[in-house]
Scaffold this active site. Structure first.
Site: not given
Ligand code: DX5
Ligand code: ZN
Length: 221
Positions: A8, A31, A33, A35, A64, A66, A135, A140-143, A173-175, A195-196
């Site tokens: 991401s 990927h 995102d 939003m 993706h 959102m 999910m 909504g947010f990375g990390g 997707d996520g963490g 992502g992170s």
């Molecule tokens: C969250 C996004 C993810 C996110 C992944 O809403 O859809 O794609 O950026 O980031 P990490 O891997 O840091 O959770």
């Molecule tokens: Zn995503």
């Protein structure tokens, strides 16, 4: 089973999107995102940015969405160059009509589920989609921290896909990181968003390789 990594770019350096995409040219997908500050409480990027990066990205774009009203917006992301477009089950009005439209445009059609959305309503219509996105955080947010209680939904999804005999990809997707990717792979995912884990590492290219090896070593049987 082929394991795919889709980093991401949400937490990359937005002042150098071309350079950031070049760092992950060994990944399978990028990927992206999208939003809208309505479906999720965050605003990222939209059509003009996707249009620009899809022209310079060394790998295909996995969008993706959102956003609210994907029935109207999603096809425009295919026009902007995305090869895969995933919309949320909670936001869409007519998922079958939309998935068919995306496929008719020549893109892969994905459907995403927030953590509290069950997979069961999709079990009989898996053939309408190319990918199911489970999910593993609230979007909504990375990390954010990986929600391991999603592994049951992931296992149910893998079981249904295998039973159907269809080549439907299962994305998480996520963490996702070195610490969590093995569990997600064992539970049935074959396509991993990170992502992170990728962009906060010193070497994004090497991190993609490490994550893919871990996924391959722990793939679901
Ligand atoms: C969250 C996004 C993810 C996110 C992944 O809403 O859809 O794609 O950026 O980031 P990490 O891997 O840091 O959770
Ligand atoms: Zn995503």
């Amino acid at each position: 089973m082929e394991m795919r990594i889709s980093p991401s770019i949400l937490n990359c350096d937005f002042s150098d999107l071309r350079g950031e995409l070049d760092k992950i040219k060994n990944a399978d997908w990028a990927h992206v995102d999208v939003m809208d500050n309505h479906f999720v409480p965050n605003l990222s990027l939209g059509l003009p940015v996707v249009e620009s990066i899809s022209r310079v990205s060394p790998i295909p774009i996995d969008c993706h969405l959102m956003i609210e009203n994907p029935d109207v917006w999603a096809p425009q992301y295919v026009d902007a160059g995305a090869k895969s477009v995933t919309f949320h089950a909670e936001a869409v009005t007519a998922p079958l009509r939309l998935a068919r439209e995306l496929r008719a445009q020549g893109a892969r059609a994905g459907i995403a589920l927030r953590p509290a959305t069950p997979i069961e309503p999709l079990i009989d219509i898996l053939d309408e989609f190319d990918m199911i996105l489970i999910m593993t955080v609230e979007p909504g947010f990375g990390g954010q921290k990986f929600i391991s209680s999603m592994m049951n939904k992931l296992r149910k999804t893998r079981e249904a896909v295998n039973k159907s005999g269809l080549d439907v990809w299962i994305q998480v997707d996520g963490g996702i990181s070195r610490d969590t990717i093995a569990l997600a792979a064992e539970s049935g995912a074959d396509t991993f968003v990170a992502g992170s884990a990728v962009y906060k590492s010193d070497d994004a290219f090497a991190e993609v390789e490490t994550l893919r090896s871990l996924a391959q070593a722990h793939h679901h049987v």
